[in-house]
Design an enzyme around this catalytic site. Structure first.
Site, PDB file in Angstrom:
ATOM      1  N   HIS A  66      -7.287 -31.043  14.394  1.00 48.54           N
ATOM      2  CA  HIS A  66      -5.832 -31.045  14.562  1.00 48.54           C
ATOM      3  C   HIS A  66      -5.171 -30.093  13.582  1.00 48.54           C
ATOM      4  CE1 HIS A  66      -1.822 -32.574  15.522  1.00 48.54           C
ATOM      5  NE2 HIS A  66      -1.578 -32.526  14.224  1.00 48.54           N
ATOM      6  N   GLU A 141       2.527 -28.483  23.115  1.00 46.38           N
ATOM      7  CA  GLU A 141       3.411 -29.556  22.650  1.00 46.38           C
ATOM      8  C   GLU A 141       4.625 -29.689  23.554  1.00 46.38           C
ATOM      9  OE1 GLU A 141       4.183 -30.469  18.296  1.00 46.38           O
ATOM     10  OE2 GLU A 141       5.827 -29.125  18.800  1.00 46.38           O
ATOM     11  N   HIS A 205       0.988 -37.478  18.212  1.00 42.66           N
ATOM     12  CA  HIS A 205       1.222 -37.906  16.830  1.00 42.66           C
ATOM     13  C   HIS A 205       1.792 -39.323  16.892  1.00 42.66           C
ATOM     14  CE1 HIS A 205       1.742 -33.451  16.422  1.00 42.66           C
ATOM     15  NE2 HIS A 205       1.261 -33.619  15.209  1.00 42.66           N
ATOM     16  N   GLU A 208       2.660 -42.097  12.000  1.00 41.70           N
ATOM     17  CA  GLU A 208       2.413 -41.179  10.893  1.00 41.70           C
ATOM     18  C   GLU A 208       3.137 -41.656   9.627  1.00 41.70           C
ATOM     19  OE1 GLU A 208       3.281 -37.092  11.766  1.00 41.70           O
ATOM     20  OE2 GLU A 208       2.631 -36.383   9.795  1.00 41.70           O
ATOM     21  N   ASP A 311      -3.855 -30.657   9.877  1.00 38.06           N
ATOM     22  CA  ASP A 311      -2.460 -30.437  10.219  1.00 38.06           C
ATOM     23  C   ASP A 311      -2.112 -28.994   9.824  1.00 38.06           C
ATOM     24  OD1 ASP A 311      -0.153 -31.255  11.529  1.00 38.06           O
ATOM     25  OD2 ASP A 311      -0.253 -33.225  10.632  1.00 38.06           O
TER      26      ASP A 311
HETATM   27 ZN    ZN Z   1       0.408 -32.348  13.583  1.00 27.92          ZN
END
Ligand code: ZN
Length: 368
Positions: A66, A141, A205, A208, A311
């Site tokens: 990721h 995304e 996601h 988080e 990330d």
């Molecule tokens: Zn991310």
């Protein structure tokens, strides 16, 4: 090239299958692996061969499951998650193909085996499909918090996804409905149902930050302020945990990978395990953005496959997942970390884990 045999060992030796070994090694002759197994067994087979300690781990090439390559020019940030989102928006101009190219170069230099990338621009998806020589999944995304626009957003995206799928080569196309608070319930359902039907892998996601939990449970906290500032509607909260919210929408299944999943309790982890979802953890980003610590023991207990990701460079000092594992070395079982950095990542991306066996070239062995 050295022709005399050597025995390579490390704290953990993982061959890409079976259980990572704590007293394992590889006999290396002439640039290839001649034998794998326990250290004593290797010393018996190659008496007198020098034992070379290669560090923490010997593994197949690791996987960054990721990242956001198109954010590779984002200045590194530490601070609360909501402030990070403002930082990303404020630095949006540096996002795009050039940044993705820079990120892919970094992954190539690290000799990763594969990557999972969240792509925020169509041009970046086009570029990765055309130019990446590394295998992976590029997840486009999708953001769309307004439920009234869900059908229109989806109708515009659907033909684009199908067109990209026809161009798949080393890089496959996936879908990433961004997060609980940025995608409306109807858009989530349309995207995940479409992904299941057409075979697109999904990354979401979820769970988080503590702020996300507050927003999903009670519509309180920093997210409310942020939504108002962005002139976005504040929702009527579902009143459950973020993971339970996705489960209640019917979104969880084996094709869906959950990213972060830090703010979870055992009931959430059970839901994830029962649905067959995999999880990607990004430990250094979670620390830097004050998101909490990933509950490794809970995921292990429930048998969830965990991969590692960095990330973006905005919340990680580099794109090297080995540093994610080393960051936790001594805090979590190193065999679990090594497996997550390799096999977990290949599983998330739908790829076979390369195996280190007799005859493997040393280019297929990474020392950490
Ligand atoms: Zn991310």
């Amino acid at each position: 090239m050295r022709l005399e045999p050597e025995i390579w060992t490390a704290e953990v030796v993982y061959l890409g299958f079976g259980t990572p070994m704590l007293r394992g090694g590889l006999a290396v002759v002439g640039g290839h692996v001649a034998m794998t197994g326990g250290l004593e067994e290797l010393q018996h087979a190659y008496p007198g061969a020098p034992v070379v300690h290669k560090g923490r781990a010997l593994t197949p090439p690791v996987v960054n499951a990721h990242t956001h390559l198109d954010l590779s020019r984002l200045p590194y940030f530490e601070g609360p998650y909501v402030e990070f989102i403002r930082h990303v928006i404020a630095n949006g101009a540096g996002r795009g193909v050039e940044a993705a190219r820079q990120g892919l170069e970094e992954l190539r230099a690290l000799a990763v085996g594969a990557f999972g990338d969240i792509v925020a621009r169509d041009a970046v998806m086009d570029w990765l499909l055309e130019h990446s020589d590394l295998p992976g999944v590029a997840y486009r995304e999708v953001i769309g918090p307004d439920p009234g626009k869900a059908q229109d957003v989806f109708a515009a995206l659907k033909p684009q996804f199908l067109a990209w799928k026809k161009r798949e080569g080393r890089v496959k196309v996936g879908i990433s409905p961004h997060a609980t608070h940025t995608v409306s319930a109807p858009l989530f359902k349309l995207l995940v149902e479409f992904a299941a039907l057409e075979g697109f892998p999904v990354q979401i996601h979820v769970a988080e930050s503590p702020e996300e939990s507050r927003y999903v449970r009670r519509a309180e906290g920093g997210f409310v302020e942020f939504m108002r500032q962005m002139k976005l509607p504040v929702w009527n909260p579902p009143g459950v945990s973020p993971v339970q919210y996705l489960a209640d929408l019917g979104l969880l299944g084996p094709g869906v990978t959950l990213v972060h999943a830090v703010q979870v309790d055992e009931a959430d982890v059970r839901v994830i395990a029962q649905a067959g979802c995999r999880v990607v953890s990004c430990p250094r980003s979670n620390r830097g953005l004050e998101c909490g610590e990933f509950p490794w023991a809970l995921y292990l207990k429930h048998g969830v496959e965990v991969a590692l990701g960095t990330d973006s460079r905005g919340s990680s000092p580099d794109l090297d997942v080995r540093n994610e594992a080393l960051h936790l070395w001594g805090k979590a079982d190193p065999r679990v970390l090594v497996r997550s950095a390799t096999r977990g990542g290949y599983r998330v991306l739908g790829l076979q884990t390369p195996r280190i066996t007799r005859g493997s070239a040393l280019s297929q062995v990474q020392s950490w």
